[in-house]
Design a protein around this motif. Structure first.
Motif, PDB file in Angstrom:
ATOM      1  N   ILE A 140       0.840  -1.200   0.000  1.00  0.00           N
ATOM      2  CA  ILE A 140       0.000   0.000   0.000  1.00  0.00           C
ATOM      3  C   ILE A 140       0.876   1.251   0.000  1.00  0.00           C
ATOM      4  N   PHE A 141       1.932   1.249   0.815  1.00  0.00           N
ATOM      5  CA  PHE A 141       2.851   2.381   0.872  1.00  0.00           C
ATOM      6  C   PHE A 141       3.501   2.626  -0.486  1.00  0.00           C
ATOM      7  N   THR A 142       3.905   1.543  -1.140  1.00  0.00           N
ATOM      8  CA  THR A 142       4.517   1.666  -2.466  1.00  0.00           C
ATOM      9  C   THR A 142       3.510   2.190  -3.479  1.00  0.00           C
ATOM     10  N   ILE A 198       1.658   6.549  -7.003  1.00  0.00           N
ATOM     11  CA  ILE A 198       0.558   7.388  -7.496  1.00  0.00           C
ATOM     12  C   ILE A 198       0.845   8.873  -7.242  1.00  0.00           C
ATOM     13  N   ASN A 199       1.357   9.184  -6.050  1.00  0.00           N
ATOM     14  CA  ASN A 199       1.660  10.581  -5.720  1.00  0.00           C
ATOM     15  C   ASN A 199       2.991  11.031  -6.297  1.00  0.00           C
ATOM     16  N   THR A 207      14.130   4.371  -7.007  1.00  0.00           N
ATOM     17  CA  THR A 207      14.847   3.233  -6.406  1.00  0.00           C
ATOM     18  C   THR A 207      14.277   2.877  -5.041  1.00  0.00           C
ATOM     19  N   THR A 208      13.875   3.871  -4.279  1.00  0.00           N
ATOM     20  CA  THR A 208      13.281   3.607  -2.971  1.00  0.00           C
ATOM     21  C   THR A 208      11.968   2.856  -3.112  1.00  0.00           C
ATOM     22  N   MET A 209      11.151   3.281  -4.047  1.00  0.00           N
ATOM     23  CA  MET A 209       9.861   2.624  -4.257  1.00  0.00           C
ATOM     24  C   MET A 209      10.046   1.191  -4.752  1.00  0.00           C
TER      25      MET A 209
END
Length: 61
Positions: free
Chosen positions: A20-22, A27-28, A34-36
């Motif tokens: 969900i965080f990813t 989306i935002n 790389t972090t995502m």
């Protein structure tokens, strides 16, 4: 309750939260790519590891 099954549930929930965080980050368009990608891969690993722990652990009396 079996310890492996509990740990599997915890890993599954952490995986869902990470996914969900990813998704929200993508989306935002916040954060670096790389972090995502790293968070997404770790979340997928947690999710599938938790599901397999829950599935393969046998109930013992």
């Amino acid at each position: 309750m079996n310890l492996k099954r509990t740990f599997g549930a915890i890993l599954t929930v952490l995986g869902i939260i990470g996914l969900i965080f990813t998704g929200v980050g993508v989306i935002n368009q916040s954060g670096k790519i790389t972090t995502m990608v790293v968070v997404g891969i770790i979340a997928i690993l947690f999710f599938f590891t938790g599901i397999s722990l829950i599935r393969t652990t046998k109930d013992e009396v």
